[in-house]
Write a protein that holds these residues in place. Structure first.
Motif, PDB file in Angstrom:
ATOM      1  N   THR A  67       2.477   2.249  17.120  1.00 58.03           N
ATOM      2  CA  THR A  67       3.382   3.000  17.993  1.00 58.03           C
ATOM      3  C   THR A  67       4.827   2.986  17.488  1.00 58.03           C
ATOM      4  OG1 THR A  67       3.554   1.014  19.361  1.00 58.03           O
ATOM      5  CG2 THR A  67       2.002   2.709  20.084  1.00 58.03           C
ATOM      6  N   GLY A  68       5.009   2.453  16.286  1.00 58.91           N
ATOM      7  CA  GLY A  68       6.340   2.489  15.684  1.00 58.91           C
ATOM      8  C   GLY A  68       7.288   1.400  16.132  1.00 58.91           C
ATOM      9  N   HIS A  69       6.786   0.432  16.848  1.00 55.56           N
ATOM     10  CA  HIS A  69       7.654  -0.643  17.315  1.00 55.56           C
ATOM     11  C   HIS A  69       7.704  -1.821  16.343  1.00 55.56           C
ATOM     12  CE1 HIS A  69       8.494   1.132  21.177  1.00 55.56           C
ATOM     13  NE2 HIS A  69       7.201   1.334  21.399  1.00 55.56           N
ATOM     14  N   ALA A  70       6.857  -1.747  15.317  1.00 55.58           N
ATOM     15  CA  ALA A  70       6.846  -2.843  14.350  1.00 55.58           C
ATOM     16  C   ALA A  70       6.558  -2.294  12.969  1.00 55.58           C
ATOM     17  CB  ALA A  70       5.785  -3.878  14.746  1.00 55.58           C
ATOM     18  N   TYR A  71       6.884  -3.085  11.947  1.00 59.47           N
ATOM     19  CA  TYR A  71       6.685  -2.636  10.559  1.00 59.47           C
ATOM     20  C   TYR A  71       6.456  -3.854   9.678  1.00 59.47           C
ATOM     21  CZ  TYR A  71      11.460  -4.352  10.251  1.00 59.47           C
ATOM     22  OH  TYR A  71      12.563  -5.154  10.316  1.00 59.47           O
ATOM     23  N   GLN A  72       5.752  -3.612   8.592  1.00 58.77           N
ATOM     24  CA  GLN A  72       5.561  -4.684   7.623  1.00 58.77           C
ATOM     25  C   GLN A  72       6.646  -4.559   6.562  1.00 58.77           C
ATOM     26  OE1 GLN A  72       1.712  -4.853   5.648  1.00 58.77           O
ATOM     27  NE2 GLN A  72       1.971  -7.069   5.354  1.00 58.77           N
ATOM     28  N   ALA A  73       7.326  -5.653   6.301  1.00 58.16           N
ATOM     29  CA  ALA A  73       8.432  -5.630   5.348  1.00 58.16           C
ATOM     30  C   ALA A  73       7.945  -6.012   3.948  1.00 58.16           C
ATOM     31  CB  ALA A  73       9.525  -6.583   5.801  1.00 58.16           C
ATOM     32  N   ASP A  74       8.874  -5.962   3.011  1.00 54.10           N
ATOM     33  CA  ASP A  74       8.501  -6.246   1.624  1.00 54.10           C
ATOM     34  C   ASP A  74       7.961  -7.659   1.441  1.00 54.10           C
ATOM     35  OD1 ASP A  74       9.260  -3.750   0.992  1.00 54.10           O
ATOM     36  OD2 ASP A  74      11.273  -4.295   0.268  1.00 54.10           O
ATOM     37  N   ASP A  75       8.367  -8.557   2.326  1.00 57.57           N
ATOM     38  CA  ASP A  75       7.877  -9.942   2.191  1.00 57.57           C
ATOM     39  C   ASP A  75       6.487 -10.104   2.811  1.00 57.57           C
ATOM     40  OD1 ASP A  75       8.391  -9.755   4.854  1.00 57.57           O
ATOM     41  OD2 ASP A  75       9.649 -11.547   4.990  1.00 57.57           O
ATOM     42  N   GLN A  76       5.887  -8.983   3.220  1.00 57.54           N
ATOM     43  CA  GLN A  76       4.540  -8.942   3.801  1.00 57.54           C
ATOM     44  C   GLN A  76       4.487  -9.367   5.271  1.00 57.54           C
ATOM     45  OE1 GLN A  76       2.085  -7.384   1.939  1.00 57.54           O
ATOM     46  NE2 GLN A  76       3.926  -7.135   0.703  1.00 57.54           N
ATOM     47  N   SER A  77       5.586  -9.905   5.779  1.00 54.36           N
ATOM     48  CA  SER A  77       5.610 -10.273   7.195  1.00 54.36           C
ATOM     49  C   SER A  77       5.783  -9.021   8.040  1.00 54.36           C
ATOM     50  CB  SER A  77       6.781 -11.233   7.478  1.00 54.36           C
ATOM     51  OG  SER A  77       6.546 -12.478   6.866  1.00 54.36           O
TER      52      SER A  77
END
Length: 467
Positions: free
Chosen positions: A135-145
């Motif tokens: 739903t676009g409230h979260a994302y995976q960052a480059d550090d994989q978290s």
RNA sequence: GGCGGGGUAGCCAAGUGGUAAGGCCGGGCUCUGCAAAAGCCCUAUGCGACGGUUCGAUUCCGUCCCUCGCCUCCA
């Protein structure tokens, strides 16, 4: 009518349960991180929650309460590594100790104590995170978290009344979090790190472990439903923990997560923050080792209003001991007078109203105890004048029993040991023979054993001084 | 810097626009072989400081002082 102070609105509000019948109340309380023995500051929070639950029940509500156990985080992982044991093996003794401590303090157990590492809850956390990403409230960052995107939730900061633009770094933000879109974004899923060792779970985003906040959102909604009546914790949980819980949960459920947020103030010790470096850091066990009892600690931690900082001192503990012994003596005196009287005369209605009405007002325990001690003085006075009947005494004892379902301050059930009984018999014989010297020596000996002797009109009585 | 909680007798702590609950400690008395317990009595002209509003403020307003805390995983 009950009123409680809501952290969200910063004002006292009438308490109305979600339950259409107005009976059931759903309460979620943040529990301990089991990397150590809980300290008395932690227990102040749990005792406040205990008072809340017991008073709600006194008023006829059916409370369903959940308290989580955080058994995976940086500290538990570090502790397990240092000890060279698996995480679960490291946390188990602290879980056991926590339950023992709850019993010692007479804290009513929650209906459930879910632990973060239970597969059921891990699965729910992963499901919630997946939904937040979708739903676009979260994302995976480059550090994989995986991080929660606070920009997607305009209400973020409402509970703590923080203006996010004015936040300034406190130095506690680790410097390697530049992968995040915004400094305020918090971890939902922490990618596995070598320092985590064997502690990891599989997820759609790779191996890792849940962030702290999502744990409470998953367990609270999983066990109590999407909406809660009350959510409690210490003031230090307001931001960011509870703020994060609101954001995650409401973005998943589309419902208002919690109606009433209640937070208790910090415990101080000797006028300053409790810290190991100040030498004023105490666990419950430290106090028990010094000869204090669970109910004495309970009294001290319970006797000040929950939203006020409470300064813990040993002088205060000593005062608690005296006050409790006075209550004990009052009950004993009533019991002696009541004898076998069965018929009970209703207690003074005004007194009952005062006690409960004080607690109705945002748990004003000071006023409630004031009302109780007024009653103690008045009834003692009546007994001095032989103006209290056995029936009235029984009625007062019944009343006390009801109050005590909230206070839980009855004496420790201390059976008199055989050697004490023997010493008492010997002393009684000495007194009959008017051998006062021997009588006094025996009295002193009994005191050394922890038993206080009183010679009353009705005969010799003994009470335990440790309790 | 932003936000918030506090400052009431030796200690802890309620509370209110009209003259300060309660607990502990301390002192006196009653009871008692002595003690303990219990009861009664006493213990703040004062509610951080200074102004203001008011017939009257500890309680409302303003300024200031002190103290504790939160500001990204501490209850």
């Amino acid at each position: 009518m009950l009123h409680f102070h809501n952290t969200l609105t910063r004002s006292a509000e009438p308490f109305v349960p979600l339950d259409p019948e107005g009976k059931k109340v759903k309460v979620y309380t943040c529990g301990p991180t089991v990397y150590n023995h809980a300290h008395i500051g932690n227990f102040r929070a749990y005792l406040f929650e205990d008072l809340l639950q017991r008073h709600l029940e006194y008023r006829g509500f059916q409370v369903e309460r959940v308290m989580n156990l955080t058994d995976v985080d940086d500290k538990t992982i570090r502790g397990a590594r240092e000890k060279g044991v698996p995480l679960a093996e490291f946390t188990q003794p602290f879980k056991n100790a926590f339950f023992e401590d709850l019993t010692t303090l007479r804290i009513k157990p929650a209906d459930a104590f879910p632990a973060a590492t239970e597969p059921l809850h891990i699965a729910r956390m992963i499901a919630m995170i997946a939904q937040l990403i979708a739903t676009g409230h979260a994302y995976q960052a480059d550090d994989q978290s995986v991080y929660f995107r606070i920009a997607s939730f305009p209400r973020y900061g409402k509970l703590a009344h923080l203006n996010l633009d004015e936040l300034r770094p406190s130095g506690r933000v680790s410097s390697d979090e530049y992968e995040k879109e915004s400094i305020g974004d918090f971890a939902l899923w922490k990618a596995h790190d070598v320092a985590d060792g064997e502690v990891k779970w599989d997820s759609p985003w790779g191996p890792g472990r849940p962030g702290w906040h999502i744990e409470c959102s998953a367990m609270a909604t999983g066990m109590l439903g999407d909406r809660l009546d009350i959510h409690c914790g210490g003031v230090d949980n307001i931001f960011p923990h509870h703020e994060a819980e609101i954001a995650q949960t409401e973005c998943c459920t589309g419902e208002k997560f919690v109606n009433l947020w209640m937070h208790c103030a910090h415990l101080m010790v000797d006028g300053r923050k409790m810290a190991k470096s100040f030498g004023n850091f105490y666990t419950l066990r430290d106090l028990l080792d010094k000869g204090w009892t669970g109910r004495e600690v309970r009294y001290v931690l319970l006797s000040a209003h929950y939203r006020l900082p409470l300064n813990f001192t040993f002088e205060g503990l000593a005062g608690a001991r005296s006050a409790l012994q006075r209550l004990d003596a009052w009950q004993q005196r009533l019991a002696d007078l009541a004898g076998t009287a069965q018929a009970s005369t209703p207690p003074p209605a005004a007194a009952e109203d005062k006690f409960a009405a004080a607690l109705d007002d945002d748990l004003n325990i000071s006023a409630a105890l004031g009302a109780l001690f007024d009653l103690v003085r008045e009834t003692n006075r009546a007994m001095d004048r032989n103006e209290l009947s056995p029936k009235q005494a029984r009625g007062l004892l019944d009343y006390w029993a009801r109050l005590n379902t909230v206070l839980r301050l009855e004496p420790e059930a201390a059976a008199i040991p055989p050697e004490i009984t023997a010493l008492l018999a010997e002393r009684t014989a000495a007194r009959t023979a008017k051998d006062w010297a021997k009588s006094d020596i025996l009295r002193e000996a009994l005191l050394q054993h922890g038993w206080l002797v009183k010679d009353t009109k009705e005969g010799t009585k003994v009470s335990c001084t440790k309790g």
